[in-house]
Write an enzyme that holds these catalytic residues in place. Structure first.
Site, PDB file in Angstrom:
ATOM      1  CB  SER A  53      26.726  17.237 -23.814  1.00  0.00           C
ATOM      2  OG  SER A  53      25.694  16.274 -23.941  1.00  0.00           O
ATOM      3  CG  ASP A 214      27.761  13.568 -25.770  1.00  0.00           C
ATOM      4  OD1 ASP A 214      28.246  14.869 -25.203  1.00  0.00           O
ATOM      5  OD2 ASP A 214      26.681  13.682 -25.686  1.00  0.00           O
TER       6      ASP A 214
END
Length: 381
Positions: A53, A214
């Site tokens: 991320s 993500d």
């Protein structure tokens, strides 16, 4: 030259940077404290860098300047210290609400039309920023020159439901385990955008033939990539904040949508890491009990050191709530996020320099407080 650099850090140390949106500014502060304890020309003390991320973006920045840690930290810090929300996602009334309106209009189109992925926010500005500040071709040069062994970026596949670690390395074999795989590739902007695409908040990204989001979503084993890439020590900088104690006699309210969404993000970014660390400790104890002749070649003792914040980011974000653009405050208000909301959503989406500078300072102070422990762990003395 290459041989000299490749032997500078033994055993092989890895850096693992977790996700957390704007909270990832904290990681820069911890690394800044470590950098200030090193000579001005010292390279990174990590052979392997792994990110997920927002941590993936920090990892790529470090890998681009692996030959000089002071320079790497200055480059990354200059961005985080001068952040504005509109550098990450469209935050004006036209951009924010126009994006939502576009999503609604496309929902009426025929299903056979290949529509762009829907999301709450449009993070196109982040792609423009990364293209401007990151020269990803430097990663390969640093690997070839021996300053770095590998960089990995973790993403989540919406097609297969697996956690995929894309890695760029000179020598490393792909791996495949239950629900997770390692795939060799040259790290690009698409990988970084995919890894940082917070579910529902930012749109998924296509990399080759699949759509990814993500990296924290399906990441059942965050420690897996550095271990497969040959790490013997893993230095982890997380963003799991200390919990605020519940006041005596407190009567809980029914959790709204914003509170539930905040809990989901907290779980995605933090819970799996703690579980994986506990699992690694059990493996380490098992390895320690086995006689040398009986030890399996795939089992080895892995040392870890984890640095997490000593301050609560939710409380800090409340102080800077007014720094959010008005359009974003109205958008968040529609799902229940207000100035004193208990939701942690604000702490993830508040990309404003007043807040990120405070996070960097918190990380710096936490890093200084544990500097001797960190240096001893990395065997820098």
């Amino acid at each position: 030259m290459s041989q000299q650099h490749s032997s500078r850090s033994c055993p092989r140390s890895a850096l693992l940077l977790t996700g957390g949106g704007a909270r990832a500014a904290y990681q820069v502060g911890v690394l800044k404290a470590l950098a200030h304890s090193l000579p001005r020309t010292a390279p990174l003390p990590f052979r392997i860098i792994n990110g997920t991320s927002a941590g993936a973006i920090n990892s790529a920045g470090l890998a681009c300047y692996a030959s000089n840690m002071h320079l790497a930290i200055r480059k990354i810090e200059s961005i985080w210290k001068n952040f504005h929300t509109d550098m990450v996602y469209e935050s004006g009334f036209v951009g924010a609400f126009g994006h939502i309106l576009g999503n609604m209009m496309r929902s009426f189109q025929a299903e056979y039309i290949n529509q762009p992925p829907a999301s709450l926010l449009d993070n196109t500005p982040l792609r423009h920023l990364l293209r401007e500040v990151l020269d990803l071709s430097r990663i390969d040069r640093n690997i070839q020159r021996g300053y770095l062994d590998a960089l990995s970026v973790t993403v989540s596949s919406y097609s297969t439901g697996r956690s995929v670690a894309f890695y760029q390395a000179k020598d490393a074999r792909p791996w495949q385990r239950a629900k997770r795989i390692g795939v060799p590739d040259h790290i690009t902007l698409d990988h970084l955008m995919a890894s940082s695409a917070i579910p529902m908040v930012f749109p998924s990204v296509r990399v080759r033939h699949h759509y990814y989001g993500d990296g924290s979503i399906h990441q059942l084993s965050p420690l897996s990539p550095p271990i497969h890439l040959g790490a013997e020590k893993i230095f982890v900088i997380g963003v799991e904040q200390p919990k605020i104690p519940t006041p005596l006699g407190y009567e809980p309210h029914f959790p709204g949508m914003s509170v539930v969404a905040g809990h989901l993000l907290d779980s995605v970014f933090s819970d799996t890491l703690q579980s994986d660390l506990e699992r690694l400790e059990r493996v380490n104890r098992t390895v320690g009990l086995l006689p040398a002749r009986d030890k399996h070649k795939e089992l080895k003792h892995i040392k870890t050191l984890v640095v997490n914040p000593t301050h609560n980011f939710n409380e800090l974000a409340l102080h800077y709530y007014d720094e959010l653009p008005m359009a974003i405050k109205l958008l968040l208000r529609s799902i229940g996020v207000r100035r004193h909301s208990p939701s942690s959503l604000t702490s993830y989406l508040l990309f404003e320099k007043a807040y990120t500078r405070e996070l960097i300072e918190y990380g710096y102070q936490d890093g200084l407080a544990r500097l001797d422990e960190i240096r001893a762990f990395l065997e820098l003395d």
